[in-house]
Scaffold this motif. Sequence first.
Motif, mmCIF file in Angstrom:
data_model
loop_
_atom_site.group_PDB
_atom_site.id
_atom_site.type_symbol
_atom_site.label_atom_id
_atom_site.label_comp_id
_atom_site.label_asym_id
_atom_site.label_seq_id
_atom_site.Cartn_x
_atom_site.Cartn_y
_atom_site.Cartn_z
ATOM 1 N N VAL A 1 0.940 -1.325 0.226
ATOM 2 C CA VAL A 1 -0.036 0.084 0.166
ATOM 3 C C VAL A 1 0.957 1.117 -0.126
ATOM 4 O O VAL A 1 0.498 1.996 -0.475
ATOM 5 N N ALA A 2 2.044 0.977 0.823
ATOM 6 C CA ALA A 2 2.733 2.194 0.801
ATOM 7 C C ALA A 2 3.449 2.579 -0.398
ATOM 8 O O ALA A 2 3.496 3.855 -0.815
ATOM 9 N N LEU A 3 4.039 1.597 -1.122
ATOM 10 C CA LEU A 3 4.869 1.931 -2.263
ATOM 11 C C LEU A 3 4.317 1.907 -3.700
ATOM 12 O O LEU A 3 4.429 2.785 -4.392
ATOM 13 N N VAL A 4 3.091 1.121 -3.569
ATOM 14 C CA VAL A 4 2.452 1.020 -4.858
ATOM 15 C C VAL A 4 1.241 1.884 -5.033
ATOM 16 O O VAL A 4 1.056 2.790 -5.871
ATOM 17 N N HIS A 5 0.419 2.194 -3.930
ATOM 18 C CA HIS A 5 -0.547 2.920 -3.768
ATOM 19 C C HIS A 5 -0.319 4.315 -3.502
ATOM 20 O O HIS A 5 -0.967 5.212 -4.109
ATOM 21 N N ARG A 6 0.514 4.764 -2.447
ATOM 22 C CA ARG A 6 0.539 6.005 -1.985
ATOM 23 C C ARG A 6 1.731 6.707 -2.815
ATOM 24 O O ARG A 6 1.720 7.740 -3.371
ATOM 25 N N ALA A 7 3.237 6.104 -2.834
ATOM 26 C CA ALA A 7 4.413 6.727 -3.305
ATOM 27 C C ALA A 7 4.273 6.347 -4.788
ATOM 28 O O ALA A 7 4.794 7.094 -5.596
ATOM 29 N N LYS B 1 26.692 8.838 -6.622
ATOM 30 C CA LYS B 1 27.546 9.509 -7.665
ATOM 31 C C LYS B 1 28.189 8.571 -8.668
ATOM 32 O O LYS B 1 28.301 8.855 -9.793
ATOM 33 N N ALA B 2 28.270 7.286 -8.252
ATOM 34 C CA ALA B 2 29.142 6.232 -9.183
ATOM 35 C C ALA B 2 27.798 5.964 -10.341
ATOM 36 O O ALA B 2 28.097 5.487 -11.270
ATOM 37 N N ARG B 3 26.647 5.886 -9.783
ATOM 38 C CA ARG B 3 25.499 5.572 -10.641
ATOM 39 C C ARG B 3 24.975 6.755 -11.423
ATOM 40 O O ARG B 3 24.032 6.614 -12.194
ATOM 41 N N LYS B 4 25.610 7.901 -11.194
ATOM 42 C CA LYS B 4 25.128 9.362 -11.829
ATOM 43 C C LYS B 4 23.813 9.536 -11.513
ATOM 44 O O LYS B 4 22.968 9.828 -12.397
ATOM 45 N N LEU B 5 23.425 9.256 -10.381
ATOM 46 C CA LEU B 5 21.946 9.584 -9.998
ATOM 47 C C LEU B 5 22.055 10.965 -9.140
ATOM 48 O O LEU B 5 22.832 11.050 -8.400
ATOM 49 N N LYS B 6 20.567 11.621 -9.045
ATOM 50 C CA LYS B 6 20.569 13.006 -8.506
ATOM 51 C C LYS B 6 20.133 12.710 -6.902
ATOM 52 O O LYS B 6 20.259 13.821 -6.121
ATOM 53 N N GLY B 7 19.620 11.545 -6.661
ATOM 54 C CA GLY B 7 19.135 11.607 -5.033
ATOM 55 C C GLY B 7 18.281 10.393 -4.923
ATOM 56 O O GLY B 7 17.897 9.934 -5.857
ATOM 57 N N VAL B 8 17.419 10.333 -3.954
ATOM 58 C CA VAL B 8 16.581 9.457 -3.584
ATOM 59 C C VAL B 8 15.286 9.899 -4.000
ATOM 60 O O VAL B 8 14.775 10.903 -3.437
ATOM 61 N N ASP B 9 14.284 9.219 -4.568
ATOM 62 C CA ASP B 9 13.015 9.449 -4.981
ATOM 63 C C ASP B 9 11.884 9.122 -3.855
ATOM 64 O O ASP B 9 11.091 9.916 -3.396
ATOM 65 N N VAL B 10 12.093 7.856 -3.202
ATOM 66 C CA VAL B 10 11.337 7.704 -2.167
ATOM 67 C C VAL B 10 12.077 7.122 -0.825
ATOM 68 O O VAL B 10 12.819 6.228 -1.081
ATOM 69 N N LEU B 11 11.709 7.482 0.277
ATOM 70 C CA LEU B 11 12.111 7.066 1.496
ATOM 71 C C LEU B 11 11.238 6.190 2.052
ATOM 72 O O LEU B 11 10.185 6.800 2.498
ATOM 73 N N TYR B 12 11.495 4.955 2.438
ATOM 74 C CA TYR B 12 10.631 4.148 3.443
ATOM 75 C C TYR B 12 11.072 4.133 4.777
ATOM 76 O O TYR B 12 12.331 3.342 4.924
ATOM 77 N N TRP C 1 14.497 16.841 -5.301
ATOM 78 C CA TRP C 1 13.477 17.695 -5.222
ATOM 79 C C TRP C 1 12.287 16.837 -5.749
ATOM 80 O O TRP C 1 12.354 15.826 -6.562
ATOM 81 N N GLY C 2 10.938 16.858 -4.950
ATOM 82 C CA GLY C 2 9.841 16.174 -5.370
ATOM 83 C C GLY C 2 9.870 14.758 -4.924
ATOM 84 O O GLY C 2 8.912 13.968 -4.985
ATOM 85 N N ALA C 3 10.687 14.302 -3.839
ATOM 86 C CA ALA C 3 10.848 13.211 -3.064
ATOM 87 C C ALA C 3 9.512 12.970 -2.240
ATOM 88 O O ALA C 3 8.838 13.874 -1.733
ATOM 89 N N LYS C 4 9.348 11.585 -2.015
ATOM 90 C CA LYS C 4 8.134 10.987 -1.111
ATOM 91 C C LYS C 4 8.750 10.396 -0.019
ATOM 92 O O LYS C 4 9.499 9.657 -0.020
ATOM 93 N N ILE C 5 8.117 10.930 1.059
ATOM 94 C CA ILE C 5 8.543 10.000 2.453
ATOM 95 C C ILE C 5 7.544 9.142 3.024
ATOM 96 O O ILE C 5 6.648 9.966 3.143
ATOM 97 N N LEU C 6 7.798 8.042 3.356
ATOM 98 C CA LEU C 6 6.736 7.016 3.894
ATOM 99 C C LEU C 6 6.979 7.010 5.119
ATOM 100 O O LEU C 6 7.939 6.216 5.726
ATOM 101 N N VAL C 7 6.190 7.492 6.214
ATOM 102 C CA VAL C 7 6.330 7.183 7.492
ATOM 103 C C VAL C 7 5.520 5.958 7.877
ATOM 104 O O VAL C 7 4.358 5.897 7.958
ATOM 105 N N ILE C 8 6.594 4.788 8.280
ATOM 106 C CA ILE C 8 5.729 3.581 8.574
ATOM 107 C C ILE C 8 5.645 3.368 10.048
ATOM 108 O O ILE C 8 4.587 2.590 10.732
ATOM 109 N N GLY C 9 6.855 3.748 11.120
ATOM 110 C CA GLY C 9 6.696 3.439 12.183
ATOM 111 C C GLY C 9 8.190 4.052 12.615
ATOM 112 O O GLY C 9 8.921 4.745 12.355
ATOM 113 N N PHE C 10 8.152 3.923 14.067
ATOM 114 C CA PHE C 10 9.341 4.335 14.804
ATOM 115 C C PHE C 10 10.188 3.338 15.818
ATOM 116 O O PHE C 10 9.938 3.250 16.865
ATOM 117 N N ALA C 11 10.681 2.293 15.112
ATOM 118 C CA ALA C 11 11.370 1.148 15.634
ATOM 119 C C ALA C 11 12.704 1.586 16.653
ATOM 120 O O ALA C 11 12.820 0.972 17.492
#
Length: 346
Positions: A138-144, A214-225, A242-252
Amino acid sequence: MEALLCKSLGDPTEPISLTSPISISRTHPIPKLNSPTSIRIRVKATSLNYANYLQILGKYQEKFPLPFVPGSDYSGVVDAIGNKVTKFKVGDKVCSFAATGSFAQFIVADENDLFLVPDGCDLLTAGALPVAYGTSHVALVHRAQLSPGQVLLVLGAAGGVGLSAVQIGKVCGAIVIAVARGAEKVQFLMSLGVDHVVDLSKDTITESVKEFLKARKLKGVDVLYDPVGGKPTKESMKLLKWGAKILVIGFASGEIPVVPVNIALVKNWTIHGLYWGSYKIHKPDVLEDSLKELLSWLARGLITLNISHTYRLSEANLAFAAIKERKAIGKVMIAFDDHSTVRSKI
């Protein structure tokens, strides 16, 4: 029937005794069918989730009147059916979830809340699926709405929900970065085809991920789980694009992080709070579609469930200790049959 009772709030890892928070009842009443469409299931396996641990501690967002039988997702065999049940018959293998009650030999559910376990999937595996994999799906497919080529960063990646997020991320075609601690967990995550693993016993999240990006020439993280919170969240936010999504799942970690909303504004971040259980009330169709797709993926071999530890109900305190002490790689289960008959084949 045999059931685990939470009589008082406290640490469920204490040795089970007359004074411990949890105890074993061998005379708990077998639940009766409560409607024409209700079904009684003989439970074969039930999953331990971090939420169950928090419930007994009294630190979960929902409070339950004492005493109660803990437990959420489970699998089993249909034992009895109401006179208007049309979808299932006695002997069918099913799985589902409940707010409480699965740490017992029998549980009653409405037929609309049950899912048929596909052929080829054993019940121990099916009992591990609903909450952890349902949460991540639900978090990754439906929300993010995670899409191929996006960068997914998973904190607590070797735990139950973390491992499910890693696998679902790969099914979605994402570039998956996993964060865990220790060589055994790192090796296991790499065996799943994770693109990069941060070993917290050796590296920091920020430096390790920056080097990979940097090694993969990627600009940053799109989704934080994020099922962890605390310091790992704070570090990870430095990596979001820019435009990233943060998924707050819990606080282990036990620490609720503070998200700097001024930075969220400037970088156009979207913060998704994800309390999976509330979908049962507000959007049950989303949960139903999600679990049906997950069971299909399981039957087709697109996802696999790693059962890290399996215990008897009388060993519930040891099962909770495996959760508390982060010993598990994947899921911790309680089985109601001899272990040899319910070991996962997946």
